[in-house]
Design an enzyme around this catalytic site. Structure first.
Site, mmCIF file in Angstrom:
data_model
loop_
_atom_site.group_PDB
_atom_site.id
_atom_site.type_symbol
_atom_site.label_atom_id
_atom_site.label_comp_id
_atom_site.label_asym_id
_atom_site.label_seq_id
_atom_site.Cartn_x
_atom_site.Cartn_y
_atom_site.Cartn_z
ATOM 1 N N ARG A 57 2.251 92.236 -81.822
ATOM 2 C CA ARG A 57 2.994 90.990 -82.036
ATOM 3 C C ARG A 57 2.283 90.067 -83.011
ATOM 4 O O ARG A 57 2.921 89.245 -83.674
ATOM 5 C CB ARG A 57 3.270 90.290 -80.695
ATOM 6 C CG ARG A 57 4.304 91.045 -79.837
ATOM 7 C CD ARG A 57 4.757 90.199 -78.669
ATOM 8 N NE ARG A 57 3.624 89.746 -77.877
ATOM 9 C CZ ARG A 57 3.174 90.357 -76.784
ATOM 10 N NH1 ARG A 57 3.783 91.432 -76.325
ATOM 11 N NH2 ARG A 57 2.137 89.884 -76.145
ATOM 12 N N GLU A 94 -9.106 93.700 -67.399
ATOM 13 C CA GLU A 94 -9.249 93.544 -65.954
ATOM 14 C C GLU A 94 -9.786 94.849 -65.350
ATOM 15 O O GLU A 94 -10.716 94.843 -64.552
ATOM 16 C CB GLU A 94 -7.882 93.185 -65.349
ATOM 17 C CG GLU A 94 -7.961 92.636 -63.956
ATOM 18 C CD GLU A 94 -6.573 92.268 -63.421
ATOM 19 O OE1 GLU A 94 -6.490 91.934 -62.238
ATOM 20 O OE2 GLU A 94 -5.596 92.338 -64.189
#
Lengths: 171, 171
Positions: A57, A94
């Protein structure tokens, strides 16, 4: 103003996450243009040579902004996509790590580079992007985002570099 | 003119393939701008409403062109990336298949869509992109590429749609 063109999508990409969907903004020609002009306005004082966008993006806003400003565009990509010699940088997610790459000849020594992505969340990707541009001899002079999720404190990973965002969310 | 900013990289992504590397073009601000203006010139007569780019390199030219023309930008993405309801289309690769997606509300009924990618090779990806835009109610009125590899005859998969490319290679 930008905010009303951002769609909240709950539970994407996983339960409990509210995803900021930018496609309604892209679909509105005036909102898209205003966001490019808004980014250009925020960084008008930085005398940049090149705009760097992070796949995927970041390519949308980075390339449109580079063309708008009449500057070079430098794509940072996922591993194995760039065909020439690359520098790489890994960063923690994460769970596990991710890696991004840039061509070693993508900037000239000392070029002033504006770093662009659509969203600043935890800042890990952009921190790696900044390191990557320094590694190949560029000078990342500012970062600009369409959206910043303030509560994730991504700015803390970008200390020393001015950070701009057109829309900021505190929750 | 465009051609001198395209770098041939032999044996990428695999032995025997000569990859057309567009990053030198992106790095030259004038060449990048001329390529956006060149694409805009080729499609000036089509009265388009929106520009559609296919992830990832299609985002670079598609988004810059959409911003340049003041039109909507529609991203077609790889599976699982778009957060809203999607339409999907699969196409054949040399080995196996690949899939692309678009949001079902990405166009309004009958909107005239310009399809953009950096490279026309065998045409499988763009053929799937055209089907996808039709599936959600759009009208793909033209395709524009930076580069066309004539010898792979990708145009044959896009019959009925005008196809433009700024640089064409016959080997």
């Amino acid at each position: 103003m930008i905010e009303r063109h951002i769609r909240d999508v709950p539970d994407f990409p996983k339960p409990g996450i509210v995803f900021k969907d930018i496609t309604p903004l892209l679909q509105d020609p005036k909102a898209f243009q205003r966001s490019i002009e808004g980014m250009a306005g925020r960084v008008a004082d930085f005398e940049i040579d090149a705009v760097c966008g992070i796949e995927s993006r970041g390519f949308i806003f980075g390339a449109a902004l580079a063309a708008h400003l009449g500057k070079s565009f430098i794509p940072i990509r996922k591993p194995g996509k760039l065909p020439w010699r690359t520098a790489t940088e890994s960063y923690e997610l994460e769970y596990g790590t991710d890696t991004i790459e840039v061509h070693t000849d993508a900037v000239e020594e000392g070029q002033r580079v504006l770093m662009v992505d659509d969203l600043l969340a935890t800042g890990g990707t952009m921190e790696a992007g900044v390191k990557l541009i320094r590694k190949i001899g560029g000078d990342p002079v500012a970062c600009v985002f369409l959206i910043e999720l303030d509560f994730l404190k991504g700015r803390n990973k970008l200390r020393g570099i001015p950070v701009h965002a057109l829309a900021r969310y505190d929750q």
